[in-house]
Design a protein around this motif. Structure first.
Motif, PDB file in Angstrom:
ATOM      1  N   LYS A   1      13.660   5.582  19.402  1.00 38.66           N
ATOM      2  CA  LYS A   1      14.439   4.435  18.943  1.00 38.66           C
ATOM      3  C   LYS A   1      14.043   3.217  19.772  1.00 38.66           C
ATOM      4  O   LYS A   1      13.967   3.289  20.999  1.00 38.66           O
ATOM      5  CB  LYS A   1      15.937   4.676  19.088  1.00 38.66           C
TER       6      LYS A   1
ATOM      7  N   ILE B   1      14.654  -1.238  19.737  1.00 42.46           N
ATOM      8  CA  ILE B   1      15.159  -2.454  19.106  1.00 42.46           C
ATOM      9  C   ILE B   1      14.740  -3.670  19.927  1.00 42.46           C
ATOM     10  O   ILE B   1      14.454  -3.570  21.115  1.00 42.46           O
ATOM     11  CB  ILE B   1      16.699  -2.457  18.958  1.00 42.46           C
TER      12      ILE B   1
ATOM     13  N   ASP C   1      12.111  -1.007  15.775  1.00 39.82           N
ATOM     14  CA  ASP C   1      12.655  -0.619  14.471  1.00 39.82           C
ATOM     15  C   ASP C   1      13.501  -1.733  13.870  1.00 39.82           C
ATOM     16  O   ASP C   1      13.619  -1.845  12.650  1.00 39.82           O
ATOM     17  CB  ASP C   1      13.522   0.641  14.605  1.00 39.82           C
ATOM     18  N   ALA C   2      14.122  -2.513  14.733  1.00 37.89           N
ATOM     19  CA  ALA C   2      15.028  -3.561  14.259  1.00 37.89           C
ATOM     20  C   ALA C   2      15.094  -4.689  15.276  1.00 37.89           C
ATOM     21  O   ALA C   2      14.906  -4.467  16.480  1.00 37.89           O
ATOM     22  CB  ALA C   2      16.422  -2.989  14.030  1.00 37.89           C
TER      23      ALA C   2
ATOM     24  N   ASP D   1      14.264  -3.938   9.955  1.00 37.08           N
ATOM     25  CA  ASP D   1      15.637  -4.410   9.816  1.00 37.08           C
ATOM     26  C   ASP D   1      15.893  -5.582  10.759  1.00 37.08           C
ATOM     27  O   ASP D   1      15.373  -5.620  11.880  1.00 37.08           O
ATOM     28  CB  ASP D   1      16.624  -3.285  10.137  1.00 37.08           C
TER      29      ASP D   1
ATOM     30  N   MET E   1      21.994   1.854  11.594  1.00 33.81           N
ATOM     31  CA  MET E   1      20.735   2.504  11.957  1.00 33.81           C
ATOM     32  C   MET E   1      20.799   4.020  11.785  1.00 33.81           C
ATOM     33  O   MET E   1      19.795   4.711  11.943  1.00 33.81           O
ATOM     34  CB  MET E   1      20.373   2.167  13.412  1.00 33.81           C
TER      35      MET E   1
ATOM     36  N   TRP F   1      22.065   6.328  13.647  1.00 34.38           N
ATOM     37  CA  TRP F   1      21.695   7.096  14.836  1.00 34.38           C
ATOM     38  C   TRP F   1      22.574   8.330  15.022  1.00 34.38           C
ATOM     39  O   TRP F   1      22.130   9.327  15.596  1.00 34.38           O
ATOM     40  CB  TRP F   1      21.778   6.200  16.069  1.00 34.38           C
TER      41      TRP F   1
END
Length: 370
Positions: A115, A117, A228-229, A254, A292, A294
């Protein structure tokens, strides 16, 4: 041999008029960075598209000469490098057509976490922005999320600082070489990030590159591409954080933004992103975790490994590579496997018909899932 390869890798980034996209074309056709500098290979006649006026002088020898001092600096200062064809090159960034060919970095961090961000925002952060970051990071801390930002004043620097306090891995992407830190007030912060496990700093710029204005949009594409975002905390009507958000949109990532008071100048950017459907509205870290998905990570769909039985040769290699990257573009697959695009297209079609591979927008491929 390794040092010689690094000289060639650095030199590739110094060739006039090439740029990152054409550099990848050269790698795909010639198979290795060393072959690009083979004097017996005429790039203008052997590589499609290079027989153009702007490629009249490719300056391979001059680029190699310039690379010597850069490689010397890298070795003397304990700097690590990551090249586009390296196995650990960020897989998310590799999906972006304008991703860097070579990056310089310090610190011990993961280029491919599960993950990741980006947290970006204005340099003129308010107490409201601090509250948002505090709550956001406290909420996502248990989820083992890597946070990427630009080490700038305001939101960037505060996010990095709070990550260190909470034990969240964080990476600062710079718009200059590793012979300096800008702003200088963040020198201690950068040093602590380099010394902390899971954290560090990186750049695509060699030493002696100043923090000029035009470098920061380039820096921002790495921030957007590695993650990812992208989460925009506070932003004015214009600024680097909006550039990062728009780049993330272009990369099909995203984008999330916190809304703010319509009368406050540093809420205008976030409010506009939300109003124009360029960002999802979030009001808390819980919103981000939910959007997301998660919490559903343990229930991820498994890959149909039983379909892979009986694969041999190139098909098996293709499937193994796609599984490693989760999704990969045809051009990247060509560079990775050192095979021409037309051959891979035929093999991928066969794998699609067998239900093992599925095609995605942008000439990308992933494994079929249950």
């Amino acid at each position: 041999m390794k040092n010689n390869r690094l000289n060639h890798q650095v030199a590739l980034t110094l060739m006039e008029g090439i740029g990152v996209k054409n550099a990848k074309v050269l790698l795909a056709y010639l198979g290795s960075v060393e072959n690009i500098f083979d004097a017996t290979i005429n790039l203008r006649t052997e590589i499609p598209g290079f027989a153009k006026e702007r490629f009249r002088e490719l300056n391979r020898d001059i680029a190699l000469e310039k690379a010597v001092s850069i490689v010397d600096f890298v070795h003397k200062n304990g700097i690590d490098t990551t090249f586009f064809t390296d196995q650990h090159y960020p897989r998310r960034l590799k999906e972006c057509g304008d991703s860097p060919v070579l990056m310089y970095h310090r610190g011990n961090f993961d280029f491919n976490p599960r993950k990741s961000i980006a947290i970006v925002g204005t340099r003129n952060m308010t107490s409201y922005g601090k509250q948002l970051i505090n709550e956001l990071l406290a909420t996502i801390a248990p989820y083992n999320v890597q946070v990427v930002s630009g080490l700038a004043y305001g939101v960037d620097g505060y996010a990095h600082t709070k990550c260190l306090e909470l034990g969240i891995p964080t990476i600062g992407v710079l718009g200059h070489g590793l012979d300096r830190i800008y702003p200088v007030q963040h020198k201690k912060l950068a040093k602590k990030m380099v010394e902390t496990e899971g954290c560090g700093v990186l750049t695509e710029f060699p030493q002696n590159t100043k923090p000029d204005r035009e470098n920061f949009p380039q820096r921002n594409r790495i921030v957007a591409g590695m993650t990812d975002a992208t989460i925009v905390v506070e932003s004015g009507e214009r600024g680097g954080s909006l550039i990062t958000a728009l780049l993330a949109n272009d990369y099909n990532r995203d984008v999330y933004a916190f809304p703010g008071n319509v009368e406050r100048p540093f809420s205008m950017g976030c409010n506009h992103l939300i109003a124009s459907d360029k960002a999802h509205l979030i009001t808390s870290g819980k919103d981000l975790v939910r959007l997301m998905e998660w919490e559903k990570e343990s229930n991820e769909k498994s890959v149909q490994t039983n379909l892979f039985e009986g694969l041999e040769g190139d098909e098996k290699t293709i499937v193994t590579t796609i599984k490693e990257f989760e999704k990969i573009s045809l051009d990247v697959l060509s560079v990775r496997l050192k095979k021409p695009v037309h051959l891979l297209s035929s093999l991928l079609l066969g794998l699609e018909l067998k239900g093992i591979v599925m095609s995605l927008p942008g000439k990308k491929y992933a494994l079929s899932r249950l």
